[in-house]
Design a protein around this motif. Sequence first.
Motif, PDB file in Angstrom:
ATOM      1  N   GLU A  62       0.829  -1.219   0.000  1.00 22.48           N
ATOM      2  CA  GLU A  62       0.000   0.000   0.000  1.00 22.48           C
ATOM      3  C   GLU A  62       0.857   1.260   0.000  1.00 22.48           C
ATOM      4  O   GLU A  62       0.442   2.299  -0.493  1.00 22.48           O
ATOM      5  CB  GLU A  62      -0.926  -0.026   1.225  1.00 22.48           C
ATOM      6  N   SER A  63       2.031   1.160   0.558  1.00 27.52           N
ATOM      7  CA  SER A  63       2.923   2.330   0.568  1.00 27.52           C
ATOM      8  C   SER A  63       4.278   1.948  -0.029  1.00 27.52           C
ATOM      9  O   SER A  63       4.607   0.770  -0.124  1.00 27.52           O
ATOM     10  CB  SER A  63       3.079   2.842   1.999  1.00 27.52           C
ATOM     11  N   PRO A  64       5.056   2.940  -0.460  1.00 27.95           N
ATOM     12  CA  PRO A  64       6.325   2.644  -1.140  1.00 27.95           C
ATOM     13  C   PRO A  64       7.278   1.865  -0.240  1.00 27.95           C
ATOM     14  O   PRO A  64       7.275   2.048   0.970  1.00 27.95           O
ATOM     15  CB  PRO A  64       6.897   4.018  -1.458  1.00 27.95           C
ATOM     16  N   CYS A  65       8.103   1.014  -0.869  1.00 25.88           N
ATOM     17  CA  CYS A  65       9.020   0.146  -0.128  1.00 25.88           C
ATOM     18  C   CYS A  65      10.483   0.511  -0.365  1.00 25.88           C
ATOM     19  O   CYS A  65      10.868   0.874  -1.479  1.00 25.88           O
ATOM     20  CB  CYS A  65       8.848  -1.310  -0.574  1.00 25.88           C
ATOM     21  N   GLY A 100      17.783   3.424  -7.422  1.00 27.19           N
ATOM     22  CA  GLY A 100      17.419   3.699  -6.033  1.00 27.19           C
ATOM     23  C   GLY A 100      15.970   4.123  -5.848  1.00 27.19           C
ATOM     24  O   GLY A 100      15.623   4.790  -4.868  1.00 27.19           O
ATOM     25  N   LYS A 101      15.117   3.731  -6.786  1.00 22.98           N
ATOM     26  CA  LYS A 101      13.705   4.128  -6.683  1.00 22.98           C
ATOM     27  C   LYS A 101      12.960   3.290  -5.636  1.00 22.98           C
ATOM     28  O   LYS A 101      13.318   2.141  -5.379  1.00 22.98           O
ATOM     29  CB  LYS A 101      13.017   3.939  -8.042  1.00 22.98           C
ATOM     30  N   ALA A 102      11.922   3.879  -5.090  1.00 21.67           N
ATOM     31  CA  ALA A 102      11.035   3.123  -4.205  1.00 21.67           C
ATOM     32  C   ALA A 102      10.188   2.204  -5.079  1.00 21.67           C
ATOM     33  O   ALA A 102       9.870   2.534  -6.222  1.00 21.67           O
ATOM     34  CB  ALA A 102      10.138   4.055  -3.410  1.00 21.67           C
ATOM     35  N   VAL A 103       9.823   1.056  -4.532  1.00 24.05           N
ATOM     36  CA  VAL A 103       9.080   0.060  -5.310  1.00 24.05           C
ATOM     37  C   VAL A 103       7.757  -0.213  -4.616  1.00 24.05           C
ATOM     38  O   VAL A 103       7.664  -0.185  -3.388  1.00 24.05           O
ATOM     39  CB  VAL A 103       9.931  -1.227  -5.453  1.00 24.05           C
ATOM     40  N   ARG A 104       6.706  -0.446  -5.400  1.00 18.97           N
ATOM     41  CA  ARG A 104       5.401  -0.751  -4.823  1.00 18.97           C
ATOM     42  C   ARG A 104       5.000  -2.211  -5.027  1.00 18.97           C
ATOM     43  O   ARG A 104       4.214  -2.740  -4.248  1.00 18.97           O
ATOM     44  CB  ARG A 104       4.320   0.146  -5.481  1.00 18.97           C
ATOM     45  N   THR A 110       0.769  -4.018 -14.369  1.00 18.21           N
ATOM     46  CA  THR A 110       0.689  -4.217 -12.924  1.00 18.21           C
ATOM     47  C   THR A 110       0.510  -2.883 -12.205  1.00 18.21           C
ATOM     48  O   THR A 110      -0.238  -2.784 -11.213  1.00 18.21           O
ATOM     49  CB  THR A 110       1.958  -4.947 -12.412  1.00 18.21           C
ATOM     50  N   SER A 111       1.166  -1.842 -12.701  1.00 11.90           N
ATOM     51  CA  SER A 111       1.085  -0.532 -12.029  1.00 11.90           C
ATOM     52  C   SER A 111      -0.343   0.016 -12.067  1.00 11.90           C
ATOM     53  O   SER A 111      -0.737   0.780 -11.192  1.00 11.90           O
ATOM     54  CB  SER A 111       2.064   0.465 -12.660  1.00 11.90           C
TER      55      SER A 111
END
Lengths: 393, 393
Positions: B35-38, B64-68, B96-97
């Motif tokens: 539900e929130s960025p990882c 280095g991006k956050a992944v959902r 998927t996004s």
Amino acid sequence: MRKQIINSPKGFQVAALHCGLKSENQNDLAVIYSESPCQVAAAFTSNKVKAAPVLYDQQIVRAGKAVRAVVVNAGNANACTGSEGMQHTRKMAEATSHLFAGSADEVLVLSTGVIGVPLPMELILAGIKAMGELTPQTWLDAAQAIMTTDTHPKIASIQSHSGYTITGIAKGSGMISPKMATMLSVICTDAALTSEMLSKVQEIWNQTFNRIVVDGDMSTNDTVILLANGVSEVEVGPDGDFYQTFSQICTELARAIVKDGEGATKLVTVSVKGANSQIDAEKIARAIATSPLCKTAFYGADPNWGRIICAAGYADADFSPEKASLKLKKDDQKIILFESGQAELYNEAEAIAVMQSEEWEISLDLRQGRSSYWIWTCDLSHEYITINGHYRT
Amino acid sequence: MRKQIINSPKGFQVAALHCGLKSENQNDLAVIYSESPCQVAAAFTSNKVKAAPVLYDQQIVRAGKAVRAVVVNAGNANACTGSEGMQHTRKMAEATSHLFAGSADEVLVLSTGVIGVPLPMELILAGIKAMGELTPQTWLDAAQAIMTTDTHPKIASIQSHSGYTITGIAKGSGMISPKMATMLSVICTDAALTSEMLSKVQEIWNQTFNRIVVDGDMSTNDTVILLANGVSEVEVGPDGDFYQTFSQICTELARAIVKDGEGATKLVTVSVKGANSQIDAEKIARAIATSPLCKTAFYGADPNWGRIICAAGYADADFSPEKASLKLKKDDQKIILFESGQAELYNEAEAIAVMQSEEWEISLDLRQGRSSYWIWTCDLSHEYITINGHYRT
């Protein structure tokens, strides 16, 4: 192997018998000896764990001594047997030297079989003694005597028009991925070798015995020996036909080992070209030739080329899959499976048919540079597991 | 694996279904999303031939991006599929996004299965779309969805007293000899990782996923991913219990892969100590763990230790067989097989009984230096050949 006449090189004699190392009534001990002293070339396993006879033979060969005989037993490798193993080896050499009234350091010793079990010396010494009462045997008897899990004897013989003969025997089957030498092989010739030709022998072995893989396991006992007694009085160097003839003998023996690899049903040549270095080409060829997934696909006649490209990819060599091309080859037939990083359309039935035949080739062109390497391997079948899963093979 | 309760880390949802890649009506597609960025840690195969999703994920992780989310399919590796394979991967991420109204670069993609076959995108995209209509599934469904030749799903879950949960799934079975990462594994936690802990993750993977061997073949798709969404609001660093708990999860998953190795009937720990360097210890452990002759002896419960010493000897590491000692171990039981260069007297029936059990250890002490290494391997059975000899597994 082709049907052929086995000629004995002049001045050599062979004896073989059953002394009791193999459980059935099969020959398990052989002596090959020369009436006159021989020039010797030899190569040995590069395994850190060397059997006693390997350590013994290395001393003799490095000292540059002339050799008169080789004694070989199957059924027991005399490896990991400590100082007792060395004493046993020396006793085998001594006993053999009595057969021709020579000395122990004129005798090379070869052993093959299970590792870590003391040699039953009473059986061996009685067997060697009994050799003296035998009439000369055929080379085939000796080739049979050195077999372990081999299903048939390996022998090659050529009589040259130049007047000399070369005859060799070998045993292989499992624990086959030689690095500096290979399994057991004794090759005898009545030619007189120039020092130049003697120095070329390792080169030939690098092109033959060092290019075979059955299971990727390198033995503690790998040894190949060339004995040349010069009795034919034909002097040979690398520029004459001897180089070719000797290569042919070694090729026949090496290929026979792969064909008779434990459980093997086919012989596959893995060719890699267009590499940046020969080392890279060799790494890739060996990775493919040793990969259990490639070898089971060869067994199942499955053109699952992804496994081959995958093995190339983990071989620690430099290449770009986007440039590479992979073919199946048999005689004049070529089937492109993979081209420039992706699958090529090919006739599946044709590819399967090629892979079902006894002998074919995988050809990988990396299109990186000019170096190449090839190696012979076999498939990995249920029978390999049966042979080696059984208690104490 | 022990019987356990599977808890979902807070804020993660799982969906899985059959989209048509596997022939039978088994799940073959899964989405895990947060539900929130990882925060993300990941490791990938070091094979030169990398599947499209590996190349895609590496870009995202390195940026280095956050992944959902992670989308995973089994039945097709999307490897050696050229630029089309890269497009397919991106389309999977995009589709998927849409499930959580995010962007494609917040989605990691994993694929596993046959190499070199284009992904059937209609099936995949329809499958991903259908995920949106599913209620959240259990983690077990996702673990089943990523299986190929695995005979059972691999899942591990621990709820810590500190207030966070870690749950991971993995698939393995064949083409297992990871170097920089391993097969497929997705591990999710609701803990918030300190940067210090994030940098420790690879160390844990080196002690777990990087210490397993089934067949010595390294895959084109090996990937392990850790997603941490911090929803539990528990901040964890390497000094707390998270390091231990995360190690335990990875250990359970890694061991589950070896135990379910293609055709495997037992798990064998190969321990080497007393080496001059860890590199030497690792070379020897890997040579033994990969040797077909050792692995078939494990299968046949044959204490043929000569094969083990032989493999150590060709591992290209420095040691003297005269100093080495080899033991079989199980629980408190120790059986010395080989001591100071030769066979040790041991009770054959006892040694066989140890080797017939599901799990035991081989311990080789080189008595050279102070370095050690261990690795988990399995045996090599007829079933491995059956599984991999079959056409296009």
